[in-house]
Design a protein around this motif. Sequence first.
Motif, PDB file in Angstrom:
ATOM      1  N   GLY A  57       0.817  -1.055   0.017  1.00  0.00           N
ATOM      2  CA  GLY A  57       0.138   0.021  -0.031  1.00  0.00           C
ATOM      3  C   GLY A  57       0.960   1.192   0.099  1.00  0.00           C
ATOM      4  N   THR A  58       2.267   1.113   0.154  1.00  0.00           N
ATOM      5  CA  THR A  58       3.111   2.292   0.093  1.00  0.00           C
ATOM      6  C   THR A  58       2.894   3.022  -1.049  1.00  0.00           C
ATOM      7  OG1 THR A  58       4.363   1.437   1.754  1.00  0.00           O
ATOM      8  CG2 THR A  58       5.408   3.008   0.537  1.00  0.00           C
ATOM      9  N   ALA A  59       2.926   2.273  -2.165  1.00  0.00           N
ATOM     10  CA  ALA A  59       2.715   2.861  -3.584  1.00  0.00           C
ATOM     11  C   ALA A  59       1.698   3.701  -3.659  1.00  0.00           C
ATOM     12  CB  ALA A  59       2.848   2.047  -4.779  1.00  0.00           C
ATOM     13  N   SER A  60       0.774   3.240  -3.194  1.00  0.00           N
ATOM     14  CA  SER A  60      -0.536   4.267  -3.296  1.00  0.00           C
ATOM     15  C   SER A  60      -0.453   5.692  -2.372  1.00  0.00           C
ATOM     16  CB  SER A  60      -1.922   3.418  -3.223  1.00  0.00           C
ATOM     17  OG  SER A  60      -1.803   2.993  -1.590  1.00  0.00           O
ATOM     18  N   LYS A  61       0.087   5.247  -1.290  1.00  0.00           N
ATOM     19  CA  LYS A  61       0.337   6.451  -0.409  1.00  0.00           C
ATOM     20  C   LYS A  61       1.307   7.385  -1.020  1.00  0.00           C
ATOM     21  CE  LYS A  61      -0.833   3.861   3.519  1.00  0.00           C
ATOM     22  NZ  LYS A  61      -0.098   3.134   5.022  1.00  0.00           N
ATOM     23  N   LEU A  62       2.336   6.995  -1.678  1.00  0.00           N
ATOM     24  CA  LEU A  62       3.241   7.971  -2.344  1.00  0.00           C
ATOM     25  C   LEU A  62       2.490   8.806  -3.306  1.00  0.00           C
ATOM     26  CD1 LEU A  62       6.544   5.708  -2.446  1.00  0.00           C
ATOM     27  CD2 LEU A  62       6.149   7.786  -1.382  1.00  0.00           C
ATOM     28  N   ALA A  63       1.751   7.866  -4.485  1.00  0.00           N
ATOM     29  CA  ALA A  63       1.031   8.411  -5.404  1.00  0.00           C
ATOM     30  C   ALA A  63       0.033   9.570  -4.954  1.00  0.00           C
ATOM     31  CB  ALA A  63       0.258   7.507  -6.191  1.00  0.00           C
ATOM     32  N   SER A  64      -0.919   9.309  -3.625  1.00  0.00           N
ATOM     33  CA  SER A  64      -1.677  10.157  -3.304  1.00  0.00           C
ATOM     34  C   SER A  64      -0.873  11.330  -2.806  1.00  0.00           C
ATOM     35  CB  SER A  64      -2.357   9.639  -2.110  1.00  0.00           C
ATOM     36  OG  SER A  64      -3.257   8.652  -2.508  1.00  0.00           O
ATOM     37  N   ALA A  65       0.141  11.226  -2.122  1.00  0.00           N
ATOM     38  CA  ALA A  65       0.821  12.403  -1.516  1.00  0.00           C
ATOM     39  C   ALA A  65       1.432  13.398  -2.655  1.00  0.00           C
ATOM     40  CB  ALA A  65       2.010  11.848  -0.645  1.00  0.00           C
ATOM     41  N   LEU A  66       1.717  12.649  -3.860  1.00  0.00           N
ATOM     42  CA  LEU A  66       2.340  13.658  -4.719  1.00  0.00           C
ATOM     43  C   LEU A  66       1.165  14.042  -5.846  1.00  0.00           C
ATOM     44  CD1 LEU A  66       5.612  11.629  -5.518  1.00  0.00           C
ATOM     45  CD2 LEU A  66       5.140  13.519  -4.140  1.00  0.00           C
ATOM     46  N   LEU A  72       4.216  18.516 -11.931  1.00  0.00           N
ATOM     47  CA  LEU A  72       4.758  17.316 -11.654  1.00  0.00           C
ATOM     48  C   LEU A  72       4.419  16.071 -12.334  1.00  0.00           C
ATOM     49  CD1 LEU A  72       7.059  16.148  -9.362  1.00  0.00           C
ATOM     50  CD2 LEU A  72       5.047  15.567  -8.009  1.00  0.00           C
ATOM     51  N   ARG A  73       5.479  15.513 -12.815  1.00  0.00           N
ATOM     52  CA  ARG A  73       5.342  14.168 -13.589  1.00  0.00           C
ATOM     53  C   ARG A  73       5.975  13.200 -12.833  1.00  0.00           C
ATOM     54  NH1 ARG A  73       6.308  17.938 -17.522  1.00  0.00           N
ATOM     55  NH2 ARG A  73       4.624  18.095 -19.381  1.00  0.00           N
ATOM     56  N   PHE A  74       5.348  11.941 -12.491  1.00  0.00           N
ATOM     57  CA  PHE A  74       6.048  10.902 -11.756  1.00  0.00           C
ATOM     58  C   PHE A  74       5.321   9.746 -11.982  1.00  0.00           C
ATOM     59  CE2 PHE A  74       2.469  12.132  -9.247  1.00  0.00           C
ATOM     60  CZ  PHE A  74       1.962  10.972  -8.622  1.00  0.00           C
ATOM     61  N   GLU A  75       6.141   8.692 -11.712  1.00  0.00           N
ATOM     62  CA  GLU A  75       5.410   7.207 -11.595  1.00  0.00           C
ATOM     63  C   GLU A  75       5.941   6.735 -10.334  1.00  0.00           C
ATOM     64  OE1 GLU A  75       5.420   5.182 -15.671  1.00  0.00           O
ATOM     65  OE2 GLU A  75       7.092   6.030 -15.696  1.00  0.00           O
ATOM     66  N   VAL A  76       5.025   5.939  -9.723  1.00  0.00           N
ATOM     67  CA  VAL A  76       5.522   4.908  -8.768  1.00  0.00           C
ATOM     68  C   VAL A  76       5.142   3.364  -8.901  1.00  0.00           C
ATOM     69  CG1 VAL A  76       5.086   4.453  -6.118  1.00  0.00           C
ATOM     70  CG2 VAL A  76       4.564   6.896  -7.117  1.00  0.00           C
ATOM     71  N   THR A  77       6.081   2.556  -8.724  1.00  0.00           N
ATOM     72  CA  THR A  77       5.966   1.341  -8.873  1.00  0.00           C
ATOM     73  C   THR A  77       6.028   0.504  -7.495  1.00  0.00           C
ATOM     74  OG1 THR A  77       8.135   0.684  -9.643  1.00  0.00           O
ATOM     75  CG2 THR A  77       6.715   1.422 -11.365  1.00  0.00           C
ATOM     76  N   GLY A  86       1.343  -6.510  -7.917  1.00  0.00           N
ATOM     77  CA  GLY A  86       2.038  -5.105  -8.032  1.00  0.00           C
ATOM     78  C   GLY A  86       1.340  -4.094  -8.211  1.00  0.00           C
ATOM     79  N   GLU A  87       1.974  -2.910  -8.303  1.00  0.00           N
ATOM     80  CA  GLU A  87       1.127  -1.479  -8.711  1.00  0.00           C
ATOM     81  C   GLU A  87       2.123  -0.506  -9.522  1.00  0.00           C
ATOM     82  OE1 GLU A  87      -1.930  -0.071  -5.744  1.00  0.00           O
ATOM     83  OE2 GLU A  87      -0.151  -0.305  -4.490  1.00  0.00           O
ATOM     84  N   ARG A  88       1.280   0.210 -10.271  1.00  0.00           N
ATOM     85  CA  ARG A  88       1.941   1.090 -11.111  1.00  0.00           C
ATOM     86  C   ARG A  88       0.917   2.456 -11.163  1.00  0.00           C
ATOM     87  NH1 ARG A  88       2.133   1.219 -17.349  1.00  0.00           N
ATOM     88  NH2 ARG A  88       2.233   3.544 -17.461  1.00  0.00           N
ATOM     89  N   TYR A  89       1.601   3.558 -10.695  1.00  0.00           N
ATOM     90  CA  TYR A  89       0.804   4.724 -10.585  1.00  0.00           C
ATOM     91  C   TYR A  89       1.574   5.584 -11.617  1.00  0.00           C
ATOM     92  CZ  TYR A  89      -1.858   3.340  -6.713  1.00  0.00           C
ATOM     93  OH  TYR A  89      -2.618   2.680  -5.944  1.00  0.00           O
ATOM     94  N   SER A  90       1.033   6.377 -12.567  1.00  0.00           N
ATOM     95  CA  SER A  90       1.562   7.368 -13.629  1.00  0.00           C
ATOM     96  C   SER A  90       0.685   8.687 -13.479  1.00  0.00           C
ATOM     97  CB  SER A  90       1.678   6.729 -15.006  1.00  0.00           C
ATOM     98  OG  SER A  90       2.361   5.645 -14.960  1.00  0.00           O
ATOM     99  N   ALA A  91       1.620   9.735 -13.527  1.00  0.00           N
ATOM    100  CA  ALA A  91       1.027  10.992 -13.153  1.00  0.00           C
ATOM    101  C   ALA A  91       1.510  12.103 -14.273  1.00  0.00           C
ATOM    102  CB  ALA A  91       0.758  11.559 -11.870  1.00  0.00           C
TER     103      ALA A  91
END
Length: 164
Positions: A57-66, A72-77, A86-91
């Motif tokens: 769940g840390t990836a979702s928390k990081l994506a939510s924080a950013l 900002l352009r980012f990805e969290v895996t 696994g998870e992938r967030y792209s913004a």
Amino acid sequence: MTTRGVLYVHSAPRALCPHVEWAVAGVLGVRVQLDWIRQPASPGTWRAEFSWRGEVGTASKLASALRGWHLLRFEVTAEPCATAEGERYSATPDLGIFHAVTGMHGDILVPEDRLRAALARSAQGETDLEAEIAKLLGKPWDDELEPFRYAGEGAPVRWLHQVV
């Protein structure tokens, strides 16, 4: 259960860099100092990557924080583990945030209900099926982020090898 992942900040204005570090530190509960380098794809912006280890769940928390920081352009895996996929967030500023569940080989796993909804919208003439599937797979985000993913001079490079 813990997992690990990577935060890729593809582009951030210099003034936003310390705020990104504070947000990541707030999620992880430890001091974070990212190694910022210039982003050649967008002059005046900076890029960084950070490997992390944390609870599922840390990836979702990081994506939510950013998320929501317009410039900002980012990805969290997050890698899959014994208790979670696994998870992938792209913004991106223009598209917002994309989330995908990933399997053990990095493939995007699309839930059945999302596929059924895409088929229904296509059958009703609301949209093109190919475009719907492209969105489910994150293609618009990939298209926008691809120029930012290339490592600039001095950037760390991670070579991924295709598993067949």
